[in-house]
Design a protein around this motif. Sequence first.
Motif, PDB file in Angstrom:
ATOM      1  N   VAL A 108      -5.711   1.891   7.178  1.00 56.66           N
ATOM      2  CA  VAL A 108      -5.194   1.092   6.060  1.00 56.66           C
ATOM      3  C   VAL A 108      -3.901   1.764   5.616  1.00 56.66           C
ATOM      4  CG1 VAL A 108      -5.635   0.268   3.718  1.00 56.66           C
ATOM      5  CG2 VAL A 108      -7.512   0.427   5.356  1.00 56.66           C
ATOM      6  N   ILE A 109      -2.799   1.019   5.687  1.00 56.10           N
ATOM      7  CA  ILE A 109      -1.476   1.605   5.464  1.00 56.10           C
ATOM      8  C   ILE A 109      -0.853   0.949   4.246  1.00 56.10           C
ATOM      9  CG2 ILE A 109       0.783   2.061   6.494  1.00 56.10           C
ATOM     10  CD1 ILE A 109      -1.300   3.065   8.377  1.00 56.10           C
ATOM     11  N   ARG A 110      -0.361   1.773   3.371  1.00 60.26           N
ATOM     12  CA  ARG A 110       0.324   1.251   2.178  1.00 60.26           C
ATOM     13  C   ARG A 110       1.821   1.273   2.443  1.00 60.26           C
ATOM     14  NH1 ARG A 110       1.247   5.007  -2.912  1.00 60.26           N
ATOM     15  NH2 ARG A 110       0.748   6.580  -1.397  1.00 60.26           N
ATOM     16  N   PRO A 111       2.487   0.113   2.285  1.00 62.50           N
ATOM     17  CA  PRO A 111       3.938   0.123   2.456  1.00 62.50           C
ATOM     18  C   PRO A 111       4.562   0.924   1.314  1.00 62.50           C
ATOM     19  CG  PRO A 111       3.145  -2.070   1.867  1.00 62.50           C
ATOM     20  CD  PRO A 111       1.978  -1.155   1.821  1.00 62.50           C
ATOM     21  N   ALA A 112       5.489   1.783   1.619  1.00 60.86           N
ATOM     22  CA  ALA A 112       6.137   2.579   0.567  1.00 60.86           C
ATOM     23  C   ALA A 112       7.616   2.671   0.882  1.00 60.86           C
ATOM     24  CB  ALA A 112       5.513   3.965   0.509  1.00 60.86           C
ATOM     25  N   GLU A 113       8.405   3.030  -0.111  1.00 59.81           N
ATOM     26  CA  GLU A 113       9.852   3.141   0.036  1.00 59.81           C
ATOM     27  C   GLU A 113      10.200   4.044   1.221  1.00 59.81           C
ATOM     28  OE1 GLU A 113      12.647   2.223  -2.254  1.00 59.81           O
ATOM     29  OE2 GLU A 113      11.198   0.619  -2.511  1.00 59.81           O
ATOM     30  N   GLY A 114      10.837   3.508   2.224  1.00 53.54           N
ATOM     31  CA  GLY A 114      11.374   4.302   3.318  1.00 53.54           C
ATOM     32  C   GLY A 114      10.334   4.945   4.224  1.00 53.54           C
ATOM     33  N   ALA A 115       9.070   4.862   3.896  1.00 56.70           N
ATOM     34  CA  ALA A 115       8.049   5.484   4.746  1.00 56.70           C
ATOM     35  C   ALA A 115       6.762   4.692   4.581  1.00 56.70           C
ATOM     36  CB  ALA A 115       7.830   6.923   4.323  1.00 56.70           C
TER      37      ALA A 115
ATOM     38  N   VAL B 108      -4.101  -7.311   9.492  1.00 58.31           N
ATOM     39  CA  VAL B 108      -3.782  -7.969   8.226  1.00 58.31           C
ATOM     40  C   VAL B 108      -2.476  -7.373   7.702  1.00 58.31           C
ATOM     41  CG1 VAL B 108      -4.546  -8.433   5.856  1.00 58.31           C
ATOM     42  CG2 VAL B 108      -6.258  -8.215   7.660  1.00 58.31           C
ATOM     43  N   GLN B 109      -1.568  -8.228   7.261  1.00 61.04           N
ATOM     44  CA  GLN B 109      -0.318  -7.744   6.675  1.00 61.04           C
ATOM     45  C   GLN B 109      -0.475  -7.604   5.164  1.00 61.04           C
ATOM     46  OE1 GLN B 109       2.092  -6.523   8.052  1.00 61.04           O
ATOM     47  NE2 GLN B 109       2.768  -7.592   9.901  1.00 61.04           N
ATOM     48  N   PRO B 110       0.283  -6.688   4.531  1.00 61.03           N
ATOM     49  CA  PRO B 110       0.211  -6.615   3.065  1.00 61.03           C
ATOM     50  C   PRO B 110       0.688  -7.938   2.467  1.00 61.03           C
ATOM     51  CG  PRO B 110       1.967  -5.179   3.934  1.00 61.03           C
ATOM     52  CD  PRO B 110       1.212  -5.717   5.109  1.00 61.03           C
ATOM     53  N   GLY B 111       0.035  -8.378   1.390  1.00 62.47           N
ATOM     54  CA  GLY B 111       0.445  -9.637   0.759  1.00 62.47           C
ATOM     55  C   GLY B 111      -0.245 -10.844   1.363  1.00 62.47           C
ATOM     56  N   GLU B 112      -1.030 -10.626   2.429  1.00 61.18           N
ATOM     57  CA  GLU B 112      -1.761 -11.739   3.039  1.00 61.18           C
ATOM     58  C   GLU B 112      -3.068 -11.970   2.291  1.00 61.18           C
ATOM     59  OE1 GLU B 112      -3.200 -11.835   7.282  1.00 61.18           O
ATOM     60  OE2 GLU B 112      -1.109 -11.369   7.631  1.00 61.18           O
ATOM     61  N   ARG B 113      -3.518 -13.233   2.270  1.00 63.43           N
ATOM     62  CA  ARG B 113      -4.834 -13.480   1.665  1.00 63.43           C
ATOM     63  C   ARG B 113      -5.919 -13.057   2.651  1.00 63.43           C
ATOM     64  NH1 ARG B 113      -4.138 -19.282  -0.403  1.00 63.43           N
ATOM     65  NH2 ARG B 113      -6.265 -19.425   0.319  1.00 63.43           N
ATOM     66  N   PRO B 114      -6.992 -12.447   2.148  1.00 59.40           N
ATOM     67  CA  PRO B 114      -7.979 -11.878   3.066  1.00 59.40           C
ATOM     68  C   PRO B 114      -8.809 -12.964   3.745  1.00 59.40           C
ATOM     69  CG  PRO B 114      -8.714 -11.613   0.803  1.00 59.40           C
ATOM     70  CD  PRO B 114      -7.391 -12.280   0.734  1.00 59.40           C
ATOM     71  N   ALA B 115      -8.458 -13.312   4.973  1.00 60.28           N
ATOM     72  CA  ALA B 115      -9.201 -14.348   5.685  1.00 60.28           C
ATOM     73  C   ALA B 115     -10.366 -13.749   6.470  1.00 60.28           C
ATOM     74  CB  ALA B 115      -8.261 -15.091   6.624  1.00 60.28           C
ATOM     75  N   HIS B 116     -10.235 -12.462   6.829  1.00 61.26           N
ATOM     76  CA  HIS B 116     -11.263 -11.832   7.666  1.00 61.26           C
ATOM     77  C   HIS B 116     -11.636 -10.447   7.162  1.00 61.26           C
ATOM     78  CE1 HIS B 116      -9.301 -14.696  10.532  1.00 61.26           C
ATOM     79  NE2 HIS B 116     -10.576 -15.013  10.676  1.00 61.26           N
ATOM     80  N   PHE B 117     -12.835 -10.066   7.549  1.00 65.49           N
ATOM     81  CA  PHE B 117     -13.383  -8.744   7.224  1.00 65.49           C
ATOM     82  C   PHE B 117     -13.697  -8.103   8.573  1.00 65.49           C
ATOM     83  CE2 PHE B 117     -17.682  -6.827   6.973  1.00 65.49           C
ATOM     84  CZ  PHE B 117     -17.523  -5.878   5.972  1.00 65.49           C
ATOM     85  N   PHE B 118     -13.464  -6.791   8.685  1.00 62.78           N
ATOM     86  CA  PHE B 118     -13.649  -6.131   9.977  1.00 62.78           C
ATOM     87  C   PHE B 118     -14.599  -4.931   9.864  1.00 62.78           C
ATOM     88  CE2 PHE B 118      -9.410  -7.988   9.830  1.00 62.78           C
ATOM     89  CZ  PHE B 118      -9.385  -8.758  10.988  1.00 62.78           C
ATOM     90  N   VAL B 119     -15.492  -4.837  10.838  1.00 64.33           N
ATOM     91  CA  VAL B 119     -16.333  -3.639  10.958  1.00 64.33           C
ATOM     92  C   VAL B 119     -15.929  -2.964  12.268  1.00 64.33           C
ATOM     93  CG1 VAL B 119     -18.683  -2.723  11.086  1.00 64.33           C
ATOM     94  CG2 VAL B 119     -18.247  -4.852   9.850  1.00 64.33           C
ATOM     95  N   VAL B 120     -15.712  -1.644  12.210  1.00 65.10           N
ATOM     96  CA  VAL B 120     -15.291  -0.931  13.415  1.00 65.10           C
ATOM     97  C   VAL B 120     -16.514  -0.637  14.291  1.00 65.10           C
ATOM     98  CG1 VAL B 120     -14.082   1.106  14.290  1.00 65.10           C
ATOM     99  CG2 VAL B 120     -13.465   0.168  12.043  1.00 65.10           C
ATOM    100  N   VAL B 121     -16.415  -1.036  15.559  1.00 67.31           N
ATOM    101  CA  VAL B 121     -17.481  -0.723  16.528  1.00 67.31           C
ATOM    102  C   VAL B 121     -17.053   0.492  17.350  1.00 67.31           C
ATOM    103  CG1 VAL B 121     -18.802  -1.590  18.505  1.00 67.31           C
ATOM    104  CG2 VAL B 121     -18.190  -3.139  16.621  1.00 67.31           C
TER     105      VAL B 121
ATOM    106  N   GLY C 297      -3.918  -9.201  -0.383  1.00 65.47           N
ATOM    107  CA  GLY C 297      -4.216  -7.784  -0.229  1.00 65.47           C
ATOM    108  C   GLY C 297      -2.981  -6.936  -0.498  1.00 65.47           C
ATOM    109  N   LEU C 298      -3.194  -5.624  -0.694  1.00 65.04           N
ATOM    110  CA  LEU C 298      -2.089  -4.745  -1.070  1.00 65.04           C
ATOM    111  C   LEU C 298      -1.588  -3.911   0.113  1.00 65.04           C
ATOM    112  CD1 LEU C 298      -3.703  -3.484  -4.376  1.00 65.04           C
ATOM    113  CD2 LEU C 298      -1.809  -5.093  -4.172  1.00 65.04           C
ATOM    114  N   ALA C 299      -2.386  -3.808   1.155  1.00 68.27           N
ATOM    115  CA  ALA C 299      -2.044  -2.876   2.227  1.00 68.27           C
ATOM    116  C   ALA C 299      -2.097  -3.569   3.591  1.00 68.27           C
ATOM    117  CB  ALA C 299      -3.006  -1.701   2.202  1.00 68.27           C
ATOM    118  N   GLN C 300      -1.526  -2.853   4.583  1.00 64.88           N
ATOM    119  CA  GLN C 300      -1.608  -3.347   5.960  1.00 64.88           C
ATOM    120  C   GLN C 300      -2.856  -2.753   6.614  1.00 64.88           C
ATOM    121  OE1 GLN C 300       0.749  -1.586   9.240  1.00 64.88           O
ATOM    122  NE2 GLN C 300       1.843  -3.546   9.272  1.00 64.88           N
ATOM    123  N   ILE C 301      -3.519  -3.576   7.431  1.00 64.85           N
ATOM    124  CA  ILE C 301      -4.677  -3.059   8.173  1.00 64.85           C
ATOM    125  C   ILE C 301      -4.319  -3.132   9.655  1.00 64.85           C
ATOM    126  CG2 ILE C 301      -7.119  -3.417   8.703  1.00 64.85           C
ATOM    127  CD1 ILE C 301      -7.394  -4.688   5.930  1.00 64.85           C
ATOM    128  N   ARG C 302      -4.339  -1.982  10.315  1.00 64.49           N
ATOM    129  CA  ARG C 302      -3.993  -2.009  11.745  1.00 64.49           C
ATOM    130  C   ARG C 302      -4.833  -1.021  12.539  1.00 64.49           C
ATOM    131  NH1 ARG C 302       1.843   0.461  10.883  1.00 64.49           N
ATOM    132  NH2 ARG C 302       1.365   2.648  11.163  1.00 64.49           N
TER     133      ARG C 302
END
Length: 560
Positions: A63-70, A44-57, A94-99
Amino acid sequence: MTTTVPLTRTSPVDQIYPTLAPAQVARIAAHGRPRRVEEGEVLVQPGERPAHFFVVVAGRIDVIRPAEGAEGLVVSFGPGMFTGEATMLSGRRGLAQIRAGAAGEVIEVNRDDLLALIQTDGELSEILMRAFILRRVELIARGVGDVVVLGSSHCQGTLRVREFLTRNGHPYTSLDLDHDPGVQELLDHFQVRPADVPVVICRGDVVLRNPTNQRIAECLGFNDAIDQTKIRDVVIVGGGPAGLAAAVYGASEGLDVLVVESNAPGGQAGGSSRIENYLGFPMGISGQELAERAYTQAQKFGAQVVIAEHATRLACDRKPYAIEIGNRGAGGQRVPARTVIIATGAQYRRLPIDSLARFEGAGVYYAATFMESQLCAGDEVVVVGAGNSAGQAAVFLAQTARRVHMVIRSEGLAETMSRYLIRRIEDHPGIVRHLRTDIVSLEGNGHLERVGWRDNQTGRVETHAVRHVFAMTGAVPSTRWLGGCLALDAKGFIKTGPDLSPEDLAAARWPLARAPHLLETSLPGVFAIGDVRAGSLKRVASAVGEGSIAVAAVHRVLAE
Ligand SMILES: Cc1cc2nc3c(=O)[nH]c(=O)nc-3n(C[C@H](O)[C@H](O)[C@H](O)COP(=O)(O)OP(=O)(O)OC[C@H]3O[C@@H](n4cnc5c(N)ncnc54)[C@H](O)[C@@H]3O)c2cc1C
């Protein structure tokens, strides 16, 4: 480099980031599909509408927050843990990237399937809802947001924008011109004039100058996930306690519900510092918290809430009815509705002082919440009014203010205020009552500096160095937009049920053999509840109760 911000002290980590038991994962798996992920794969990219939910198997999801320069690592999820926060319910961006932080496997569930699961599986509903809400609280506490507000605490527009974002549960970073000279230099560099303040930087790149709440909602995509053209079983106008209660009852009973709210969920109650007389909350609950819970509950059952859109007209000359919504006065979208519930409440009376507008938000306030109490900590304040909201404000503000002057027009409080509040006011050494008194002047340069009041018995006018006035002097109904569709009382409140006289019904050309249901207006299938209704009690509990009663009548009308 990645860092993880520590959790706030109040957040139990196993509730915010729980690990599901294998049986719980299996129940979710039945609603989704397994998916292999490779290290670094973005889900999921930040700013995307949440189409899916994920459970880790297996493996790890970051979950990564985009920030200035880092980039900032907000949290990592291992096997049994799941993604998502409050946007999963609202459908907002959403506010963050999920990868994938490591290769592995996840269960991917469509948002709609997840919402259906939450409504049917009580145990998972509790775990997921609690985690989503607490995660949003964490994001707000850490200021992990996609909005920066540059403004001043003495500027009405800045307070409005901060309040709008806070009451809509949207995290933001606030930079204050009065405390940070660098911010002023930055604004000068961009030739921002005083009238352009506050400046709102939205989603990292869009710069808005003194934007309306509607413009901010548009930029953040608050309403993007909502189809406003579809015919609804019931459209509820107003998202205060009455409207949200109707939404919860309506949606939980299977109705297709849309709420239209011109500002933020919670209504007047959302501005209340502490509601102590609402059933089930012996320690009291802040209006903001009650509103957030009710809003989440309505969404959980599938109600949709359009934010920052004003109902400008009720099209009552045809069926289905339609609510015209859009920026105030500008008209816009027509939302068709089989039935309508009007819950637009009432607005506070303004003090009849010429200079009032100059000081609204700059010393004159209509709510006494935590935010205002911090602004006037250690200062003298004035509370105007003799009702329960004035009493609550006085008691609440007395905790932080040096002295609270209550300016009361009447002879006393006994007829207008609850006994428990009167007692607290009488017992509090920091609260001074000025009976038979009116505010006569507000003065200051930019911010309120002096307040004049007159003792109506002696005619004596006193001016005091007071920088904060809380106007708590009653309300007028929000019914002007109805344009003659419904029978109103002399003060503009909506008449319903047995309060409608035969003359009212004849004037409205009531077309049915039956009499109007309880809470039904002079137009069949249109209901009025809460503070906007003639004869209402002006209480949270009664507004909520009327929401549930109206829904029962909506079912009957839909079956006619
Ligand atoms: C400071 C304060 C403290 C209070 N404390 C208490 C308390 O302790 N206990 C208690 O029982 N009661 C309390 N009250 C009263 C209580 O808050 C109200 O009775 C209650 O909020 C009424 O709910 P409502 O939904 O009818 O209206 P409101 O809360 O007024 O909500 C109406 C909503 O409709 C929206 N709206 C208006 N016009 C439009 C339009 N044209 N289109 C779209 N949306 C529109 C408004 O933005 C608002 O959100 C307090 C009130 C205040 C202000």
